[in-house]
Write an enzyme that holds these catalytic residues in place. Structure first.
Site, PDB file in Angstrom:
ATOM      1  CG  HIS A  54      42.185  45.241  51.969  1.00 31.79           C
ATOM      2  ND1 HIS A  54      41.390  46.031  52.757  1.00 31.79           N
ATOM      3  CD2 HIS A  54      41.693  45.378  50.708  1.00 31.79           C
ATOM      4  CE1 HIS A  54      40.491  46.632  52.002  1.00 31.79           C
ATOM      5  NE2 HIS A  54      40.632  46.239  50.742  1.00 31.79           N
TER       6      HIS A  54
HETATM    7  P1  TYD Z   1      40.759  47.087  46.240  1.00 33.96           P
HETATM    8  O1  TYD Z   1      41.385  47.632  47.468  1.00 33.96           O
HETATM    9  O2  TYD Z   1      41.181  45.729  45.809  1.00 33.96           O
HETATM   10  O3  TYD Z   1      39.164  47.109  46.392  1.00 33.96           O
HETATM   11  P2  TYD Z   1      38.284  46.363  47.502  1.00 33.96           P
HETATM   12  O4  TYD Z   1      38.730  46.905  48.823  1.00 33.96           O
HETATM   13  O5  TYD Z   1      36.889  46.718  47.194  1.00 33.96           O
HETATM   14  O6  TYD Z   1      38.529  44.909  47.386  1.00 33.96           O
HETATM   15  O7  TYD Z   1      40.989  48.135  45.067  1.00 33.96           O
HETATM   16  C1  TYD Z   1      40.822  47.809  43.704  1.00 33.96           C
HETATM   17  C2  TYD Z   1      41.710  48.697  42.856  1.00 33.96           C
HETATM   18  O8  TYD Z   1      41.356  50.066  43.007  1.00 33.96           O
HETATM   19  C3  TYD Z   1      43.159  48.595  43.275  1.00 33.96           C
HETATM   20  O9  TYD Z   1      43.948  48.615  42.074  1.00 33.96           O
HETATM   21  C4  TYD Z   1      43.449  49.852  44.041  1.00 33.96           C
HETATM   22  C5  TYD Z   1      42.455  50.834  43.471  1.00 33.96           C
HETATM   23  N1  TYD Z   1      41.963  51.815  44.462  1.00 33.96           N
HETATM   24  C6  TYD Z   1      42.345  53.136  44.373  1.00 33.96           C
HETATM   25  O10 TYD Z   1      43.132  53.537  43.486  1.00 33.96           O
HETATM   26  N2  TYD Z   1      41.866  54.034  45.280  1.00 33.96           N
HETATM   27  C7  TYD Z   1      41.010  53.661  46.268  1.00 33.96           C
HETATM   28  O11 TYD Z   1      40.589  54.522  47.085  1.00 33.96           O
HETATM   29  C8  TYD Z   1      40.624  52.291  46.361  1.00 33.96           C
HETATM   30  C9  TYD Z   1      39.697  51.821  47.457  1.00 33.96           C
HETATM   31  C10 TYD Z   1      41.122  51.397  45.438  1.00 33.96           C
END
Ligand code: TYD
Length: 140
Positions: A54
């Protein structure tokens, strides 16, 4: 890769070591370019997992492997790509907003600490790569 005020770069943090062990210090607006509003950390990811995938419209990040190793692949949406290896607790990589990032090749003992400049807001995440490329190149 320099599409923002600060560009993607490795950061070296102060390491205060003595006979008791190591201490690494990361202060907002001193050792990194932003004030820290949020931290999270990632561990227990298998080696073949690719996380991230992302871009963020507003949030800047610093990623530090406080244990183990991983890699961070950064794309600017204009054809430039760079791969960083995180393998020391006193180094990190700074990511400005509006870059595409993937975290991969996690070692079994990897603990990836992430410092963020903003609170979590799902609406500022761009999770579609084609949309990211379009926004970077054509604006919105
Ligand atoms: P995600 O953004 O997919 O993690 P990564 O960047 O490591 O791939 O996040 C995974 C899940 O956690 C998603 O449902 C959103 C949640 N999340 C939060 O609630 N707060 C946060 O600060 C982060 C980074 C993720």
């Amino acid at each position: 890769m320099n599409n923002n005020t600060h560009s993607v770069q490795m950061l070296e943090f102060t390491e205060k070591g003595d006979e008791r062990g190591h201490l690494v210090i990361v202060e907002g607006h001193q050792d990194i370019p932003f004030d820290i509003k949020r931290i999270f950390y990632i561990y227990g990811s298998d080696a073949d997992v690719v996380r991230g995938q992302h871009a963020n419209r507003r949030t800047e990040f610093v990623l530090i492997n406080v244990a183990g190793t991983s890699q961070v692949r950064v794309r600017d949406g204009k054809g430039n790509e760079i791969l960083y290896s995180l393998n020391r607790p006193h180094t990190g990589v700074y990511l400005p907003n509006m870059v595409w990032k993937d975290m991969l090749n996690f070692s079994e003992d990897s603990v990836l600490l992430v410092l963020a400049s903003e609170h979590y807001d799902p609406d500022e995440y761009i999770r579609d790569y084609d949309e990211f490329v379009r926004i970077v190149n054509e604006g919105e």
